[in-house]
Design a protein around this motif. Structure first.
Motif, PDB file in Angstrom:
ATOM      1  N   ILE A  48       4.784  -3.396  29.626  1.00 13.70           N
ATOM      2  CA  ILE A  48       4.819  -4.859  30.234  1.00 13.70           C
ATOM      3  C   ILE A  48       5.342  -4.915  31.546  1.00 13.70           C
ATOM      4  CG2 ILE A  48       5.717  -7.057  29.775  1.00 13.70           C
ATOM      5  CD1 ILE A  48       3.559  -6.401  27.897  1.00 13.70           C
ATOM      6  N   THR A  49       6.244  -3.975  31.713  1.00 12.37           N
ATOM      7  CA  THR A  49       7.141  -4.099  33.154  1.00 12.37           C
ATOM      8  C   THR A  49       6.224  -3.488  34.190  1.00 12.37           C
ATOM      9  OG1 THR A  49       9.152  -3.876  32.092  1.00 12.37           O
ATOM     10  CG2 THR A  49       9.070  -3.058  34.410  1.00 12.37           C
ATOM     11  N   TRP A  52       3.578  -5.947  35.173  1.00 11.04           N
ATOM     12  CA  TRP A  52       4.066  -6.986  35.882  1.00 11.04           C
ATOM     13  C   TRP A  52       4.152  -6.450  37.401  1.00 11.04           C
ATOM     14  CZ3 TRP A  52       7.674  -7.617  39.486  1.00 11.04           C
ATOM     15  CH2 TRP A  52       8.046  -8.974  39.873  1.00 11.04           C
ATOM     16  N   ALA A  53       4.477  -5.019  37.359  1.00 17.57           N
ATOM     17  CA  ALA A  53       4.599  -4.686  38.790  1.00 17.57           C
ATOM     18  C   ALA A  53       3.277  -4.430  39.454  1.00 17.57           C
ATOM     19  CB  ALA A  53       5.255  -3.177  38.783  1.00 17.57           C
ATOM     20  N   ALA A  54       2.296  -4.077  38.846  1.00 17.59           N
ATOM     21  CA  ALA A  54       0.926  -3.741  39.228  1.00 17.59           C
ATOM     22  C   ALA A  54       0.243  -5.185  39.771  1.00 17.59           C
ATOM     23  CB  ALA A  54      -0.057  -3.181  38.245  1.00 17.59           C
ATOM     24  N   ALA A  74      13.551 -10.095  37.816  1.00 17.65           N
ATOM     25  CA  ALA A  74      12.299 -10.393  37.505  1.00 17.65           C
ATOM     26  C   ALA A  74      11.239  -9.568  36.796  1.00 17.65           C
ATOM     27  CB  ALA A  74      11.387 -10.849  38.949  1.00 17.65           C
ATOM     28  N   MET A  75      11.560  -8.121  36.985  1.00 12.73           N
ATOM     29  CA  MET A  75      10.699  -6.907  36.532  1.00 12.73           C
ATOM     30  C   MET A  75      11.342  -6.920  35.022  1.00 12.73           C
ATOM     31  SD  MET A  75      10.430  -4.156  39.569  1.00 12.73           S
ATOM     32  CE  MET A  75       9.416  -3.076  38.610  1.00 12.73           C
ATOM     33  N   THR A  80      10.825  -9.920  28.193  1.00 11.30           N
ATOM     34  CA  THR A  80      11.797 -10.905  27.708  1.00 11.30           C
ATOM     35  C   THR A  80      11.013 -12.050  27.621  1.00 11.30           C
ATOM     36  OG1 THR A  80      13.575  -9.569  28.415  1.00 11.30           O
ATOM     37  CG2 THR A  80      14.081 -12.019  27.587  1.00 11.30           C
ATOM     38  N   ALA A  81      10.433 -12.824  28.620  1.00 14.48           N
ATOM     39  CA  ALA A  81       9.673 -13.679  28.781  1.00 14.48           C
ATOM     40  C   ALA A  81       8.741 -13.773  27.461  1.00 14.48           C
ATOM     41  CB  ALA A  81       9.093 -14.023  29.797  1.00 14.48           C
ATOM     42  N   ILE A  82       7.875 -12.756  27.466  1.00 10.40           N
ATOM     43  CA  ILE A  82       6.823 -12.734  26.238  1.00 10.40           C
ATOM     44  C   ILE A  82       7.500 -12.760  24.991  1.00 10.40           C
ATOM     45  CG2 ILE A  82       4.801 -11.162  25.378  1.00 10.40           C
ATOM     46  CD1 ILE A  82       4.338 -10.118  28.357  1.00 10.40           C
ATOM     47  N   THR A  83       8.631 -11.978  24.573  1.00  8.67           N
ATOM     48  CA  THR A  83       9.022 -12.073  23.562  1.00  8.67           C
ATOM     49  C   THR A  83       9.615 -13.233  23.191  1.00  8.67           C
ATOM     50  OG1 THR A  83       9.726  -9.720  23.772  1.00  8.67           O
ATOM     51  CG2 THR A  83      11.179 -10.942  21.887  1.00  8.67           C
TER      52      THR A  83
END
Length: 275
Positions: A48-49, A52-54, A74-75, A80-83
């Motif tokens: 997920i990280t 997000w970076a991509a 943010a990264m 955490t936001a998805i969880t």
């Protein structure tokens, strides 16, 4: 959906207050979450990280030198936001399922609606009449011998026995936006075994009813476009494993996180040589 009536938030996760003794007992999911490793979450969080970076490469290039700390937050917060969202969605689905089962108003929630529709399809396919077949929903249970409490989603009679004989099922709802409907985790078996082997159902007024004999247990996986009813082998072996985890979880929760460091002994006094 509010927390179960006897649930209590602690620094070590959810506990329940036993109305009969006042003692705080760990929840079933707390015990499992403390003692069962989640190795699969590490590569998932890394994925997920990376995604997000991509998707935010320009933002990374812009803020890497100016506000590196905010960029790292943010990264790290991407998974955490998805969880958190998945957990909140699961809670809302459970709330709507409970309300519908109890004949209460169901919240208008477009995100929950597809999952609730799959639950209705499951009930229809099994011929479940809520008033006739559902014994309990969102029931808090206790096992004082082992020392835990928890909440089960559904106790329902289904015609799964020989020649269509009714059997009492303990069912736990599981929601996901990404996992296939047939997928399960091994710890589901531990969770169901613990709930199945509770000694009593505890009501909000503190009164109790003996736990009925449960014939079978399973999970009902609810997805946006599908569902799957999956029996789980929540028998004596699984319960024995869970019971062994309860004292381990309590020990880990109570163990100190700091200890006094050991200092070296004082250096010996220098000795004088004779002239």
């Amino acid at each position: 959906m509010t927390d179960p009536f006897w649930a209590r938030a602690t620094d070590h996760g959810r506990y329940y207050q036993d109305p009969a003794t006042g003692e705080l007992l760990p929840s079933v999911t707390n015990v499992i979450g403390t003692c069962v490793a989640k190795e699969r979450l590490i590569p998932w969080a890394a994925k997920i990280t990376a995604e997000w970076a991509a998707d935010h490469h320009r933002e990374i290039a812009h803020h890497a030198g100016s506000d590196r700390a905010a960029l790292i937050r943010a990264m790290c917060g991407a998974h955490t936001a998805i969880t958190d969202h998945a957990s909140d969605l699961g809670t809302r689905v459970h709330a709507s399922a409970e309300a519908e089962t109890l004949g209460a108003p169901v919240p208008d929630d477009p995100e929950v609606a597809p999952y609730l529709s799959q639950l209705r399809k499951w009930r229809l396919s099994w011929g479940v009449n809520i008033e006739r077949d559902v014994l309990a929903a969102e029931m808090t249970v206790v096992n004082r011998t082992i020392g835990y409490m928890g909440t089960g989603d559904l106790l329902v009679w289904l015609p799964t026995g020989t020649r269509g004989r009714l059997q009492l099922w303990l069912i736990d709802y599981k929601t996901s936006a990404t996992r296939p409907a047939l997928s399960v985790y091994p710890e589901y078996t531990l969770q169901l075994a613990a709930l199945r082997n509770a000694e009593a159902i505890v009501l909000p007024d503190g009164s109790e009813h003996p736990m009925p004999r449960i014939h079978r247990a399973g999970v009902l996986n609810l997805r946006v476009r599908s569902h799957a009813f999956v029996p789980m082998p929540a028998g004596k072996d699984a319960f024995k494993v869970f019971a062994s985890l309860v004292p381990a979880a309590r020990w880990l929760h109570d163990a100190p996180t700091t200890y006094t460091a050991l200092k070296p002994p004082p250096a010996p006094a220098p000795t004088r040589k004779a002239a």
